[in-house]
Design a protein around this motif. Structure first.
Motif, PDB file in Angstrom:
ATOM      1  N   UNK A  34     -22.377  65.788  23.413  1.00 42.57           N
ATOM      2  CA  UNK A  34     -23.606  65.232  22.850  1.00 42.57           C
ATOM      3  C   UNK A  34     -24.221  66.278  21.927  1.00 42.57           C
ATOM      4  N   UNK A  35     -24.880  65.844  20.862  1.00 45.10           N
ATOM      5  CA  UNK A  35     -25.480  66.820  19.942  1.00 45.10           C
ATOM      6  C   UNK A  35     -26.669  67.531  20.606  1.00 45.10           C
ATOM      7  N   UNK A  36     -27.164  68.582  19.954  1.00 42.53           N
ATOM      8  CA  UNK A  36     -28.156  69.472  20.553  1.00 42.53           C
ATOM      9  C   UNK A  36     -29.492  68.779  20.802  1.00 42.53           C
ATOM     10  N   UNK A  37     -29.941  67.954  19.869  1.00 39.61           N
ATOM     11  CA  UNK A  37     -31.246  67.304  20.046  1.00 39.61           C
ATOM     12  C   UNK A  37     -31.251  66.377  21.256  1.00 39.61           C
ATOM     13  N   UNK A  38     -30.189  65.616  21.430  1.00 36.27           N
ATOM     14  CA  UNK A  38     -30.124  64.708  22.577  1.00 36.27           C
ATOM     15  C   UNK A  38     -30.048  65.480  23.890  1.00 36.27           C
ATOM     16  N   UNK A  39     -29.284  66.574  23.913  1.00 38.29           N
ATOM     17  CA  UNK A  39     -29.145  67.334  25.152  1.00 38.29           C
ATOM     18  C   UNK A  39     -30.457  67.992  25.549  1.00 38.29           C
ATOM     19  N   UNK A  40     -31.219  68.486  24.573  1.00 40.57           N
ATOM     20  CA  UNK A  40     -32.522  69.076  24.879  1.00 40.57           C
ATOM     21  C   UNK A  40     -33.481  67.995  25.370  1.00 40.57           C
ATOM     22  N   UNK A  41     -33.466  66.840  24.739  1.00 40.28           N
ATOM     23  CA  UNK A  41     -34.323  65.736  25.153  1.00 40.28           C
ATOM     24  C   UNK A  41     -34.000  65.299  26.580  1.00 40.28           C
TER      25      UNK A  41
END
Length: 50
Positions: A34-41
């Motif tokens: 998963x990309x970084x923005x989704x993983x942080x969210x």
């Protein structure tokens, strides 16, 4: 009495460490896909709920 409570707290910490190690490998592989923005969210949402 004190020795027993030390032993029990050590077992509880050991169990938490084992669960953390297993989950970090699972979620590490998942977050690589998963990309970084989704993983942080997702991480923030899990932290907020818990």
């Amino acid at each position: 009495m004190k020795r027993q409570s030390d032993f029990i707290s050590g077992l509880a910490m050991l169990t938490g460490a084992i669960v953390g190690a297993v989950l970090s490998s699972i979620f590490g592989k998942l977050f690589d896909k998963v990309d970084a923005k989704k993983s942080v969210f997702i991480s923030v949402e899990i932290t907020t709920v818990s």
